[in-house]
Structures are given as C-alpha cells and as structure tokens.
Design a protein around this motif. Structure first.
Motif, PDB file in Angstrom:
ATOM      1  N   PRO A 148       0.714  -1.241  -0.123  1.00  0.00           N
ATOM      2  CA  PRO A 148      -0.012  -0.192   0.053  1.00  0.00           C
ATOM      3  C   PRO A 148       0.999   1.278   0.009  1.00  0.00           C
ATOM      4  CG  PRO A 148      -0.663  -1.655   1.650  1.00  0.00           C
ATOM      5  CD  PRO A 148       0.538  -2.118   1.048  1.00  0.00           C
ATOM      6  N   TRP A 149       0.349   2.283  -0.876  1.00  0.00           N
ATOM      7  CA  TRP A 149       1.587   3.307  -1.090  1.00  0.00           C
ATOM      8  C   TRP A 149       1.307   4.199   0.126  1.00  0.00           C
ATOM      9  CZ3 TRP A 149      -0.238   8.172  -0.052  1.00  0.00           C
ATOM     10  CH2 TRP A 149      -1.533   8.600  -0.334  1.00  0.00           C
ATOM     11  N   GLU A 150       0.464   4.127   1.021  1.00  0.00           N
ATOM     12  CA  GLU A 150       0.346   4.912   2.308  1.00  0.00           C
ATOM     13  C   GLU A 150       1.381   4.334   3.256  1.00  0.00           C
ATOM     14  OE1 GLU A 150      -3.986   5.278   0.825  1.00  0.00           O
ATOM     15  OE2 GLU A 150      -2.322   3.544   0.820  1.00  0.00           O
ATOM     16  N   ALA A 151       1.640   3.101   3.316  1.00  0.00           N
ATOM     17  CA  ALA A 151       2.704   2.390   4.200  1.00  0.00           C
ATOM     18  C   ALA A 151       4.101   2.687   3.580  1.00  0.00           C
ATOM     19  CB  ALA A 151       2.443   0.709   4.303  1.00  0.00           C
ATOM     20  N   PHE A 172       4.726   2.877  -7.262  1.00  0.00           N
ATOM     21  CA  PHE A 172       3.119   2.965  -7.959  1.00  0.00           C
ATOM     22  C   PHE A 172       2.423   1.451  -7.718  1.00  0.00           C
ATOM     23  CE2 PHE A 172       6.101   0.280 -10.944  1.00  0.00           C
ATOM     24  CZ  PHE A 172       5.303  -0.986 -11.148  1.00  0.00           C
ATOM     25  N   GLY A 173       1.270   1.717  -7.687  1.00  0.00           N
ATOM     26  CA  GLY A 173       0.475   0.404  -6.896  1.00  0.00           C
ATOM     27  C   GLY A 173      -0.616   0.767  -6.274  1.00  0.00           C
ATOM     28  N   PHE A 174      -1.671   0.003  -5.696  1.00  0.00           N
ATOM     29  CA  PHE A 174      -2.573   0.092  -4.974  1.00  0.00           C
ATOM     30  C   PHE A 174      -2.434   0.950  -3.748  1.00  0.00           C
ATOM     31  CE2 PHE A 174      -0.586  -3.890  -4.101  1.00  0.00           C
ATOM     32  CZ  PHE A 174      -0.504  -3.858  -2.595  1.00  0.00           C
ATOM     33  N   GLY A 175      -3.625   1.405  -3.101  1.00  0.00           N
ATOM     34  CA  GLY A 175      -3.541   2.179  -1.814  1.00  0.00           C
ATOM     35  C   GLY A 175      -4.852   1.952  -1.355  1.00  0.00           C
ATOM     36  N   VAL A 176      -4.784   2.370   0.152  1.00  0.00           N
ATOM     37  CA  VAL A 176      -6.383   2.212   0.720  1.00  0.00           C
ATOM     38  C   VAL A 176      -7.503   2.602   0.006  1.00  0.00           C
ATOM     39  CG1 VAL A 176      -7.454   2.951   2.634  1.00  0.00           C
ATOM     40  CG2 VAL A 176      -5.193   2.651   2.999  1.00  0.00           C
ATOM     41  N   ALA A 204       3.701  -1.904   9.251  1.00  0.00           N
ATOM     42  CA  ALA A 204       3.625  -0.915   8.339  1.00  0.00           C
ATOM     43  C   ALA A 204       2.222  -1.076   7.474  1.00  0.00           C
ATOM     44  CB  ALA A 204       4.659  -0.668   7.423  1.00  0.00           C
ATOM     45  N   ASP A 205       1.798  -2.219   7.024  1.00  0.00           N
ATOM     46  CA  ASP A 205       0.762  -2.442   6.367  1.00  0.00           C
ATOM     47  C   ASP A 205      -0.297  -2.203   7.164  1.00  0.00           C
ATOM     48  OD1 ASP A 205       1.520  -3.044   3.744  1.00  0.00           O
ATOM     49  OD2 ASP A 205       1.725  -4.970   4.234  1.00  0.00           O
ATOM     50  N   GLY A 206      -0.462  -3.073   8.614  1.00  0.00           N
ATOM     51  CA  GLY A 206      -1.525  -3.090   9.380  1.00  0.00           C
ATOM     52  C   GLY A 206      -1.785  -1.592  10.028  1.00  0.00           C
ATOM     53  N   ASN A 207      -0.896  -0.881  10.316  1.00  0.00           N
ATOM     54  CA  ASN A 207      -1.062   0.293  10.944  1.00  0.00           C
ATOM     55  C   ASN A 207      -1.739   1.260   9.897  1.00  0.00           C
ATOM     56  OD1 ASN A 207      -0.224  -0.328  13.404  1.00  0.00           O
ATOM     57  ND2 ASN A 207       1.784   0.005  12.708  1.00  0.00           N
ATOM     58  N   ALA A 208      -1.166   1.147   8.494  1.00  0.00           N
ATOM     59  CA  ALA A 208      -1.850   2.138   7.414  1.00  0.00           C
ATOM     60  C   ALA A 208      -3.285   1.759   7.095  1.00  0.00           C
ATOM     61  CB  ALA A 208      -1.208   2.167   6.085  1.00  0.00           C
ATOM     62  N   ILE A 209      -3.468   0.494   7.096  1.00  0.00           N
ATOM     63  CA  ILE A 209      -5.020  -0.202   6.911  1.00  0.00           C
ATOM     64  C   ILE A 209      -5.896   0.386   8.171  1.00  0.00           C
ATOM     65  CG2 ILE A 209      -6.176  -2.095   6.609  1.00  0.00           C
ATOM     66  CD1 ILE A 209      -4.865  -1.186   4.248  1.00  0.00           C
ATOM     67  N   ARG A 210      -5.373   0.261   9.134  1.00  0.00           N
ATOM     68  CA  ARG A 210      -6.249   0.608  10.230  1.00  0.00           C
ATOM     69  C   ARG A 210      -6.502   2.024  10.618  1.00  0.00           C
ATOM     70  NH1 ARG A 210      -3.949  -1.792  13.858  1.00  0.00           N
ATOM     71  NH2 ARG A 210      -5.493  -3.383  14.616  1.00  0.00           N
ATOM     72  N   ASN A 393       5.600  11.380  -5.817  1.00  0.00           N
ATOM     73  CA  ASN A 393       6.347  10.361  -5.740  1.00  0.00           C
ATOM     74  C   ASN A 393       5.448   8.870  -5.820  1.00  0.00           C
ATOM     75  OD1 ASN A 393       7.846  12.493  -4.285  1.00  0.00           O
ATOM     76  ND2 ASN A 393       9.336  11.046  -4.757  1.00  0.00           N
ATOM     77  N   VAL A 394       4.094   9.243  -6.143  1.00  0.00           N
ATOM     78  CA  VAL A 394       3.329   8.085  -6.077  1.00  0.00           C
ATOM     79  C   VAL A 394       2.238   7.884  -7.197  1.00  0.00           C
ATOM     80  CG1 VAL A 394       1.244   6.964  -4.998  1.00  0.00           C
ATOM     81  CG2 VAL A 394       3.261   7.771  -3.454  1.00  0.00           C
ATOM     82  N   SER A 395       2.115   6.961  -8.014  1.00  0.00           N
ATOM     83  CA  SER A 395       1.172   6.537  -8.827  1.00  0.00           C
ATOM     84  C   SER A 395       0.253   5.342  -8.384  1.00  0.00           C
ATOM     85  CB  SER A 395       1.714   6.404  -9.983  1.00  0.00           C
ATOM     86  OG  SER A 395       0.941   5.711 -11.150  1.00  0.00           O
TER      87      SER A 395
END
Length: 439
Positions: A148-151, A172-176, A204-210, A393-395
């Motif tokens: 996830p780009w947020e992480a 690049f790629g998926f996000g929340v 990093a993944d879990g905290n971004a998703i939560r 910096n994100v696509s």
C-alpha cells in the motif's frame, strides 16, 4: 498520525512457522543467475538492481521472479535503446530472505560496491522500505511496487499535507482507496449483517490499513469489530476469535503474513468462527496458490485481491507478452500454477526500463529520477502515471476482487483464481460470481 506508521522491522526467524513456510525458488534463482551478462566493467553498461523476497516466510512474493527476470534479460539481450545509444544491461537481482535488515544491506552493497544506475524493489514493506531508505540516503533513483502506497509514503516519514520529503524514491500501485473501492464492491455482492471482524497487525501495512481503510469502510455502512493490533508471530488468537463470535461478525478481513493467517484460520475453524463467516477477505496472504493449498479445505472460497491477474488486458512494454502468455509460459516452464506476482514483477521492469528510455541521460542519477517523476506509461499491470498521483512520488494502481474456488474437472491444478469484481479497473473482465465462504 505521527508515530502511527513504521517501516517494517521484522526478524526473519520470528516470521517462520513450522506449519507454513513459503517455498523457495532455487530453480528460478539459478535461472536468474545464469542469465546475467558479463558487462560489469563496461562504461556502456547500465546496472539495475532488483531486490525481492525469494525465500523465507514472504518467499511466495519472489517465487516467480527467476522466470520474470529471465524474460527481461532475453528482451534486453541486444541492449536498451536510450538517448540515441544502445546500452548493455546488467540486472543484479538479490534475495532479502524476508529480512528487512538484509534488504537494507543488499541495497547498500548494490549502491556502494556495484555502482547501480537504478534500483527496483518489489513486494511488502519489509523489502521495499529499507531499500528505498537506503536509496534516498545515497541519491540513487529507486522505483518500487506491491505494498500500500500509504505504508510506503507515510511509513517512511512523510507528513499529511506537507511536501514530499523524497527526491529519489518512487512507488506505484494500490493504496487504501483502491482497497476501499474493491472491498465495498465485493462485500455488497453477498447479503450479510455488514459486521466486519478485522485483524490488522502492528506493522507498516496493518497500521496504514487501520488508520485509513477501517474508517472508510465504516462510512460505507460496515461495522468494524477491531480487537486491536497484534504482533507478528502471535500463536494464540483465542481472544480475537471469542470477540468475533460474540459480535456475530459475518465478514472477516486481515492483512497478515502467511504463517499468522494460517494459525488464526485453523484456530477459527476449531473454535467455531468459520461457520458464521460469509466472506473471508484477506490480503498480503492468500495471494498465491501455495498460501491457500496449505489450508486444505479451509482455503476454498476465501476472498482475495489481485494487483495483477492473467485476465488483465494489457501487454508488457518490455517483453511484449500478454497476461495469458505470461501465465501459460510460467506454468509450462515451472510446472507450477501461475501467480499474480508474475505480472507485478514484470510491471516493475516495464516501468523501470521505460523510465530509463525516457531519461535525457541514463548515466545521470538526477535525470533518471526526473524521468520517473514524469513517467506516464502502460505496463502489463496497467497504467503508471506519476504526474497525477494522490501525493508526489506515488502513482496509484488497481486492486481487483478475487476468490479461490475449486478448479473445474480436468484442470491441472486444484484451485482456480477467479475475478469477482472490477471497481478499480473496469477494463478487467469479471469471470465469476462471488460465492459465500460457507456457500
């Protein structure tokens, strides 16, 4: 939000579990090593680092990389045309062994001792974040995908609303938002009480998703039942299972590493939770056939999400292969079932080499980084556009709702991986109707 995100710092040994270890790719690694060129000392050579987890608990993400790298090396055998010149290409691939510390060390070695011109990193914060941090510190252009780009962005210190602190690193790629669209689309395909039990790890993944996904799902009308973050390597999920049973959850969602989900889901079956679940939607695990096969009958009808599927209607810019050709070629060469990582790793190579071709000077780190920052291309996984991302910096990219079902009679493999919704990329054809987990 400060302090919520962390780059993944997970000890590889603690990730392992006897019951579930992702298979290694010794054969693929041998293919990759044998395909390397001998142009290391030439000033006419472009050196590209490629770092992924090939072995250890995250090894499923790198299982197909040997095959993909072999395709790339064959496509580049006669060199890369860039800036009116033909460049020899040396792809230097490395295995993190699922260890974040090793990922950072490998990146520094490629930077300091191999003098790479571009770094490519793929799959999970435990791989990508330490590699990206090393490249940012050293002034090396780096492109990554599959987390996830947020992480990636906030997990490495960026602040909401503030300018990007990154000059050299791009993702690049998926996000929340893509998960949100896919999950709402997927979960509304079956009638439930809309109570969602979530298991988000303290990484990093879990905290971004939560922080980002759970509130968005609540706004969409789902009741989130969250027992709190758990630590990677947890072996007893009795308390979480009891809460989910008590609350009557009918949807389950998690972003665990494969061994943790396997332990949880077996305990959930033993303690009666799986009988009330209508949709089991998992990410980070459940992406590859080996994840699901290890669960036996408990794996059937589990919902997943695909950042690439062989049904994607795009071709590789680097190799020219289609999704079906890529999947079929891998199955023929390896004897194993195709996985979504095939397209993701090839998409990274597509985008990376398109950026090099677009650069005004492939031997200038600044010029390569600028080419990435303005890159607009189509890979085998779809569009990459760094000029219109949610942040610099994100696509962003798609994530497609999928499900693991029993393969039709006469199939070479036990499972079939079907597309059940396409909200984040309507160009991807839906192939099957979502089935309830206990349907």
């Amino acid at each position: 939000m400060n302090g919520i995100f962390r780059s993944g710092k997970i000890n590889a040994a603690s990730l392992s579990r006897r019951s579930f270890i992702a298979s290694t790719v010794a054969g693929g690694a041998a293919l990759a090593l044998s395909g390397r060129t001998a142009f290391a000392q030439s000033s006419d050579t472009l050196k590209v680092g490629f770092i992924s987890p090939r072995t250890g608990p995250l090894g499923g993400f790198g299982e197909t990389d040997g095959y993909v790298l072999e395709l790339a090396r064959k496509a580049l055998a006669n060199g890369l045309q860039a800036g009116g010149k033909t460049w020899k290409v040396d792809i230097l691939d490395q295995d993190t062994q699922s260890d974040p510390s090793r990922a950072g060390q490998l990146a520094k070695d490629l930077i300091n001792n191999q003098a790479i011109d571009l770094m490519l990193a793929v799959s999970t914060p435990e791989t990508i974040n330490p590699v990206a941090d090393a490249c940012e510190a050293a002034g090396i252009p780096c492109l990554s995908t599959v987390m996830p780009w947020e992480a990636w962005y906030f997990g490495r210190g960026a602040k909401p609303g503030a300018p990007s602190p990154f000059k050299w690193t791009y993702h690049f790629g998926f996000g929340v938002e893509e998960f949100h669209k896919a999950y709402v689309s997927q979960w509304n395909l079956i009638e439930t009480n809309k109570k969602v039990g979530v298991m988000y790890p303290n990484d990093a993944d879990g905290n971004a998703i939560r922080t980002h996904l759970a509130p968005a799902l609540a706004k969409a009308g789902f009741t989130i039942v969250d027992p709190g973050a758990y630590e990677t390597g947890t072996t007893d999920f009795t308390a979480q299972i009891a809460l989910f049973r008590q609350e009557g959850v009918e949807i389950f969602n998690s972003f665990p590493i494969p061994p943790d989900f396997a332990a949880f889901w077996r305990q959930a079956a033993q303690q009666g939770l799986t009988q009330q679940i209508k949709i089991c939607q998992i990410a980070k695990t459940g992406l590859f056939p080996s994840d699901i096969e290890a669960l036996g009958d408990l794996g059937l009808n589990i919902g997943s999400a695909a950042y690439w599927h062989k049904a994607f209607p795009y071709k590789s810019a680097l190799t020219g292969v289609s999704g079906t050709e890529l999947a079929d070629g891998y199955e023929t060469a390896s004897g194993k079932q195709w996985t979504q990582q095939l397209g993701a790793s090839l998409a990274l190579l597509d985008a990376g080499f398109d950026a090099l071709k677009a650069s005004t000077d492939v031997k200038s780190k600044e010029a390569v980084a600028k080419a990435i920052s303005t890159l607009k291309t189509t890979t085998i996984a779809g569009k990459v556009d760094f000029t219109s991302g949610p942040v610099a910096n994100v696509s962003p990219g798609p994530i497609i709702g999928t499900q693991w079902v029993k393969a039709p009679e006469g199939s070479k493999f036990a499972l079939d991986y079907v597309v059940t919704e396409n909200a984040t990329d309507p160009n991807v054809p839906v192939g099957a109707k979502l089935t309830a987990y206990n349907g």
